[in-house]
Design an enzyme around this catalytic site. Structure first.
Site, PDB file in Angstrom:
ATOM      1  N   GLY A  38      39.785  57.870   8.697  1.00  0.00           N
ATOM      2  CA  GLY A  38      40.768  57.853   7.602  1.00  0.00           C
ATOM      3  C   GLY A  38      41.970  56.953   7.803  1.00  0.00           C
ATOM      4  O   GLY A  38      42.710  56.699   6.861  1.00  0.00           O
ATOM      5  N   VAL A  62      39.359  50.912   5.299  1.00  0.00           N
ATOM      6  CA  VAL A  62      38.893  51.510   4.039  1.00  0.00           C
ATOM      7  C   VAL A  62      39.557  52.863   3.799  1.00  0.00           C
ATOM      8  O   VAL A  62      39.928  53.193   2.674  1.00  0.00           O
ATOM      9  CB  VAL A  62      37.349  51.622   4.019  1.00  0.00           C
ATOM     10  N   GLY A  63      39.738  53.632   4.868  1.00  0.00           N
ATOM     11  CA  GLY A  63      40.402  54.938   4.735  1.00  0.00           C
ATOM     12  C   GLY A  63      41.808  54.814   4.168  1.00  0.00           C
ATOM     13  O   GLY A  63      42.201  55.554   3.261  1.00  0.00           O
ATOM     14  N   TYR A  71      24.517  47.938  16.373  1.00  0.00           N
ATOM     15  CA  TYR A  71      25.276  48.461  15.232  1.00  0.00           C
ATOM     16  C   TYR A  71      24.371  48.593  14.004  1.00  0.00           C
ATOM     17  O   TYR A  71      24.381  49.612  13.311  1.00  0.00           O
ATOM     18  CB  TYR A  71      26.444  47.517  14.937  1.00  0.00           C
ATOM     19  N   THR A  92      30.001  44.567   1.155  1.00  0.00           N
ATOM     20  CA  THR A  92      29.942  43.260   1.812  1.00  0.00           C
ATOM     21  C   THR A  92      31.193  43.162   2.704  1.00  0.00           C
ATOM     22  O   THR A  92      31.716  44.176   3.134  1.00  0.00           O
ATOM     23  CB  THR A  92      29.850  42.137   0.762  1.00  0.00           C
ATOM     24  N   ASN A  93      31.682  41.967   3.005  1.00  0.00           N
ATOM     25  CA  ASN A  93      32.792  41.825   3.963  1.00  0.00           C
ATOM     26  C   ASN A  93      34.102  42.349   3.386  1.00  0.00           C
ATOM     27  O   ASN A  93      34.679  41.739   2.490  1.00  0.00           O
ATOM     28  CB  ASN A  93      32.957  40.353   4.341  1.00  0.00           C
ATOM     29  N   TRP A 111      36.712  29.051  14.320  1.00  0.00           N
ATOM     30  CA  TRP A 111      35.482  29.085  15.123  1.00  0.00           C
ATOM     31  C   TRP A 111      34.269  28.788  14.241  1.00  0.00           C
ATOM     32  O   TRP A 111      34.121  29.354  13.158  1.00  0.00           O
ATOM     33  CB  TRP A 111      35.320  30.449  15.774  1.00  0.00           C
ATOM     34  N   ARG A 159      30.157  33.956   2.621  1.00  0.00           N
ATOM     35  CA  ARG A 159      30.291  35.410   2.608  1.00  0.00           C
ATOM     36  C   ARG A 159      30.813  35.885   1.255  1.00  0.00           C
ATOM     37  O   ARG A 159      31.562  35.170   0.572  1.00  0.00           O
ATOM     38  CB  ARG A 159      31.282  35.875   3.696  1.00  0.00           C
ATOM     39  N   ASP A 202      28.133  30.372  14.665  1.00  0.00           N
ATOM     40  CA  ASP A 202      28.395  30.659  13.250  1.00  0.00           C
ATOM     41  C   ASP A 202      27.949  32.061  12.838  1.00  0.00           C
ATOM     42  O   ASP A 202      28.328  32.550  11.793  1.00  0.00           O
ATOM     43  CB  ASP A 202      27.626  29.655  12.362  1.00  0.00           C
TER      44      ASP A 202
END
Length: 319
Positions: free
Chosen positions: A13, A17-18, A141, A169-170, A206, A213, A275
């Site tokens: 939380g 996102v929380g 993951y 998504t991201n 990098w 994305r 990448d």
């Protein structure tokens, strides 16, 4: 007074996102019959089944939004795939089993588009999750997150439980992890631009800057989470994403951040760095069937708001 009939426990939380869900609930999206409880790793170690069980006994939730996870960017995943697998498997099994045992009515867990098969056709959709191995860089993951979908189906078939999952998504926004080594691409770039501006040096990105994305603003994702919790009744997951046409390259993202932070220096791409996946374009057709009119925050506006938050909260931001 409206009686509280929903006690909604949000694991993870205090994460990206929380915090976003907490903000949209506080800003008027919450409903009078809902009580929201946001917990973090300080409240319970979710890798421990006894601590997880005690957390559920303490709060007695009717609904759960399960965000807690061990997460990290590309380079942290490459170093620690076994740790990502074991930690996330324990967390997810403990949360879902405690939810089942305590009679929780609905669980919405959070997956990720990186769980999809590496060799796939685009755009990716919800039917493709188990169609082949994920990208080798973050297999630990990815497999752990895929197993949530397996468990959701099991709890539905064996116990009639309404456990489901969303696949964003991201995600980016305020309260992200802005760590340059271990964070995700966008917050890492925001921190890099901040430091490059302070030191008057070039901005080193990098990789080639070519990978593409779909970025979703955390506050948009939070509003969609509330809809899923209240309205979405499928066990099958749903992708929460901007459309395919809103995909941006890492170069374009870096340029948007430089503009938002008023960075005037040079952009340099370090092509000796990996990448990762070139693209993982996801279809939001299923979401659009349910919510054809949902308005996403424009990317540059969301980047600007996130950069402003980071500038204002630099001392306390995770970095």
């Amino acid at each position: 007074m409206t009686e509280v009939t929903k006690r909604i426990l949000v694991t993870g939380g205090t994460g990206l996102v929380g915090r976003a869900i907490e903000k949209v609930v506080a800003d008027g999206e919450g409903q009078p019959d809902e009580e929201w409880i946001f917990v973090s790793s300080r409240d319970a170690d979710l890798t421990s089944s006894s601590e997880t069980k005690a957390l559920f006994e303490r709060h007695k939730p009717t609904h759960v939004i399960h965000l807690a996870a061990m997460v990290g960017g590309l380079f942290k995943n490459i170093r620690s795939n076994l740790d990502f697998w074991r930690t996330n498997i324990h967390i997810n099994d403990n949360v879902l089993h405690s939810a089942h045992e305590s009679g929780v009515q609905k669980v919405v867990s959070c997956l990720s588009t990186c769980i999809f098969p590496d060799k796939t056709t685009y755009p990716i959709d919800e039917t493709m999750i188990h169609n082949g191995p994920p990208h080798s860089s973050n297999f630990g993951y990815s497999y752990a997150k895929r197993m949530i979908d397996v468990q959701n189906r099991g709890y539905s078939e064996q116990h009639g439980r309404r456990f489901t999952a969303v696949i964003p998504t991201n995600v980016f926004g305020p309260h992200d992890n802005f760590n340059i080594e271990d964070g995700h691409v966008l917050p890492g770039l925001i921190h890099k631009v901040y430091l490059a501006k302070q030191s008057g040096s070039a901005l080193t990105v990098w990789g080639t800057g070519k990978p593409r994305r779909q970025f979703i603003y955390s506050l948009d994702l939070a509003r969609l989470f509330l809809w899923v919790l209240r309205e979405y009744d499928e066990v099958e997951p749903i992708i929460l994403s901007v459309g395919e046409e809103d995909e941006v390259s890492i170069r374009e993202a870096a340029e948007a951040i430089a503009e938002a932070m008023e960075f005037r220096g040079e952009l340099v791409f370090d092509t000796t760095k990996s990448d990762g996946q070139f693209k993982k374009t996801a279809s939001n057709a299923k979401l659009r069937r349910y919510l054809p009119g949902f308005q996403f925050t424009p990317f540059r506006k969301a980047v600007k708001e996130t950069c402003a938050w980071f500038n204002a909260n630099y001392a306390n931001a995770r970095k």
